[in-house]
Write a protein that holds these residues in place. Sequence first.
Motif, PDB file in Angstrom:
ATOM      1  N   ILE A   1       0.858  -1.186   0.000  1.00  0.00           N
ATOM      2  CA  ILE A   1       0.000   0.000   0.000  1.00  0.00           C
ATOM      3  C   ILE A   1       0.895   1.237   0.000  1.00  0.00           C
ATOM      4  CG2 ILE A   1      -1.865   1.237   1.137  1.00  0.00           C
ATOM      5  CD1 ILE A   1      -2.759  -1.492   0.325  1.00  0.00           C
TER       6      ILE A   1
ATOM      7  N   PHE B   1       0.727   5.093  -0.082  1.00  0.00           N
ATOM      8  CA  PHE B   1      -0.109   6.283   0.017  1.00  0.00           C
ATOM      9  C   PHE B   1       0.582   7.452  -0.667  1.00  0.00           C
ATOM     10  CE2 PHE B   1      -1.994   4.251   3.930  1.00  0.00           C
ATOM     11  CZ  PHE B   1      -3.262   4.108   3.398  1.00  0.00           C
TER      12      PHE B   1
ATOM     13  N   LYS C   1      -4.992   8.349   1.041  1.00  0.00           N
ATOM     14  CA  LYS C   1      -5.707   7.821   2.201  1.00  0.00           C
ATOM     15  C   LYS C   1      -7.217   7.986   2.026  1.00  0.00           C
ATOM     16  CE  LYS C   1      -5.877  10.261   5.900  1.00  0.00           C
ATOM     17  NZ  LYS C   1      -5.522  11.010   7.114  1.00  0.00           N
TER      18      LYS C   1
ATOM     19  N   THR D   1      -8.890   7.946  -0.704  1.00  0.00           N
ATOM     20  CA  THR D   1      -9.395   6.951  -1.646  1.00  0.00           C
ATOM     21  C   THR D   1      -9.591   5.608  -0.964  1.00  0.00           C
ATOM     22  OG1 THR D   1      -8.338   8.059  -3.519  1.00  0.00           O
ATOM     23  CG2 THR D   1      -8.930   5.748  -3.822  1.00  0.00           C
ATOM     24  N   LEU D   2      -8.649   5.234  -0.092  1.00  0.00           N
ATOM     25  CA  LEU D   2      -8.815   3.988   0.650  1.00  0.00           C
ATOM     26  C   LEU D   2     -10.051   4.052   1.549  1.00  0.00           C
ATOM     27  CD1 LEU D   2      -7.874   1.190   1.453  1.00  0.00           C
ATOM     28  CD2 LEU D   2      -6.356   2.245   3.147  1.00  0.00           C
TER      29      LEU D   2
ATOM     30  N   LEU E   1     -13.033   3.469  -0.656  1.00  0.00           N
ATOM     31  CA  LEU E   1     -13.140   2.065  -1.039  1.00  0.00           C
ATOM     32  C   LEU E   1     -13.716   1.235   0.103  1.00  0.00           C
ATOM     33  CD1 LEU E   1      -9.753   1.649  -2.949  1.00  0.00           C
ATOM     34  CD2 LEU E   1     -12.042   1.299  -3.933  1.00  0.00           C
ATOM     35  N   GLN E   2     -13.233   1.469   1.325  1.00  0.00           N
ATOM     36  CA  GLN E   2     -13.742   0.727   2.475  1.00  0.00           C
ATOM     37  C   GLN E   2     -15.208   1.018   2.729  1.00  0.00           C
ATOM     38  OE1 GLN E   2     -11.604  -0.159   6.123  1.00  0.00           O
ATOM     39  NE2 GLN E   2     -10.106   1.369   5.483  1.00  0.00           N
TER      40      GLN E   2
ATOM     41  N   LEU F   1      -6.468   5.593  -8.242  1.00  0.00           N
ATOM     42  CA  LEU F   1      -5.825   4.354  -7.815  1.00  0.00           C
ATOM     43  C   LEU F   1      -5.041   3.763  -8.977  1.00  0.00           C
ATOM     44  CD1 LEU F   1      -5.416   1.818  -6.007  1.00  0.00           C
ATOM     45  CD2 LEU F   1      -7.631   0.999  -6.837  1.00  0.00           C
TER      46      LEU F   1
END
Length: 666
Positions: A578, A580, A616, A618-619, A622-623, A638
Amino acid sequence: MQPRRAHVSRIWFVALGLLLAGVTYAGLAAAPNGPKPATEATRRANAALLQSLPFSDRADFEDAERGLIARPHTLTITDGDGNVVWDLEPFKKFIRRDAPAPDTVNPSLWRQSQLNLIYGLFKVTERVYQVRGFDLANITFIKGDRGWIVMDPLLTVETARAAHALVKQHLGDRPIVAVIYSHSHPDHYGGVRGLVDEAAVRAGRVRIIAPEGFLAHAVSEMVLAGPAMTRRAAYMYGTFLPRDPQGTVGSGLGMANASGTVSLIAPTQSITKTGQELTIDGVKMVFQLTPNTEAPAEMNTYFPQFRAMWMAENTTHTLHNVLTLRGAQVRDALAWAKYIDETIGLYGDAIEVKFQAHHWPMWGKANVRSYLEKQRDLYKYIHDQSVHMLNFGYVGPEIAEYLQLPPDLAQYWPNRGYYGTVRHNARAVYQRYMGFYSGNPSDLDVLPQEPAARKYVEYMGGEAAAIERARADFERGEYRWVAEVLRHVVFANPDSAAGKELLADAYEQLGYQAESGPWRAVYLQGAFELRQGVPSGSAAQTAGPDTLRALTPALLFDLMAVRLNGARAAATRLKLDIHFTEPKERYELTVAHGVLNYGRRSAEVADADASLALSKMTLIALQAGETSLDQAIAAGALKLRGNRAAVEELFGLLDQFPQAFNIVTP
């Protein structure tokens, strides 16, 4: 595992809430039996309390009105779209200053609600002003040489802006030169963007000051257990109850939580030690750090020029929570008492006025000192005597039943249990030292609620027999016992209409008798859901972009680990790199043995199944399910190299938590 929930819906990723303003009861039939009147037993209990406390003492009412400059005739605050985010008018319709308590409201809680409903702009002392009643908390304006220093800018942007408008109307338009967050709970920082612009903060025109550790605690307390805490908060604050004598009459700490936009601007300066001094715009402040008291990061502030002491939320006009009913880590009652004692030792001989983040001020050196001593001894007594009793072998419920405050503490209005209570605080002290286990072997491996309930009902002779006996006990006013018995009936048979209605009736009478606002709300909310059902809808997005930006990558990964379904992931082995782009950090993330682990890395993870380059935020998206891999890749947010299936497998193993789950039914 069979989840206890009404439904499962997509998670709103972090802190599903500081409150539940957006959750509604959608599509539910009207209650077959609405609220009931107070029983004779409840009327007797409330009448007895009325005789046991010094209701003729009206000093609090004088203090709560002292220094009034202005109050709007009505107080309804809306957001930019016209949605109501704060409204005192329903409370004002039935809570009258000199009206006696209805028989459905504990008279002591009624008195507290009358006091909390005194709102407006007040002068506390020279150059110190407060707006009270515009949110759950107070907002304080300290007049500097050219501008304002603001203490605790409320929960929402809208309520803070409305309070500031009242100040400008009556005291003039002056620039805000500093904002001070006393502690890490959102009702004390969330309205900051209603007062100041972040560009002004970045340019150095506005200082943001907070105790050491503020930011980490502000964004972390409700993340890992956020959905459960949010659901419980709906009970604690009576989110869905009507505002009337048979519903909510206020939380004891204030009238209600505002709904609206919660913001956050990171501090520009941290206070790192007691005795640290700052002079801002001609106002000298001396800080006292009080970590792990009412909040994990908190501080009091002394203003020597005005002989005024800001007590944050460490002392208010109620016994506070050692363990909040929404759920949190147990607070340290002993440390709490010691920090109040430190306040007395450092500043007690000089303080002429004390004020704080909730309720009204108090004036006079002797009066303030006596107040601080009694608040100190309140927490110290509960701590010491709970530990005293546990060392004799008493367990939590026994300590709660038998622990009584001495008359000097119990008869003192600011020590009454309007928010915390002696009973649940005593159990919290036991929990802090001894944990969940009572020491009795039968408590070591207890049956879950539903199978245990079926056996209890079987042993009681069946459902009909249990309900018949419970009705007789209800008529005798034994509501605590009725609630204990019928809980088993309902968990053994959730379709028991008679059991649910009688249990709701028992909860209702317990609520009518409760002196604590949260206890009243919990009982009445329980009764409401037994009759109405479990809430559906979506939670208000109270943790907005400001909070999300402040989350650390480590906290994001900790949340992913909590969301991972360990049983389904038991055979999974994967490793991700990952990277960032914002912040510029790299992590190795692995799943093995049903556990998600992660670690900071300085270089690319060579043997990763896949590599992701993303921000961060974007993550987070996604979550939360707010974007997909395809959408993020297409948008350029991404870049994914390697085995895409491994990434999809990981996100497929993350459970979505329910926004509402059953509490009073299985």
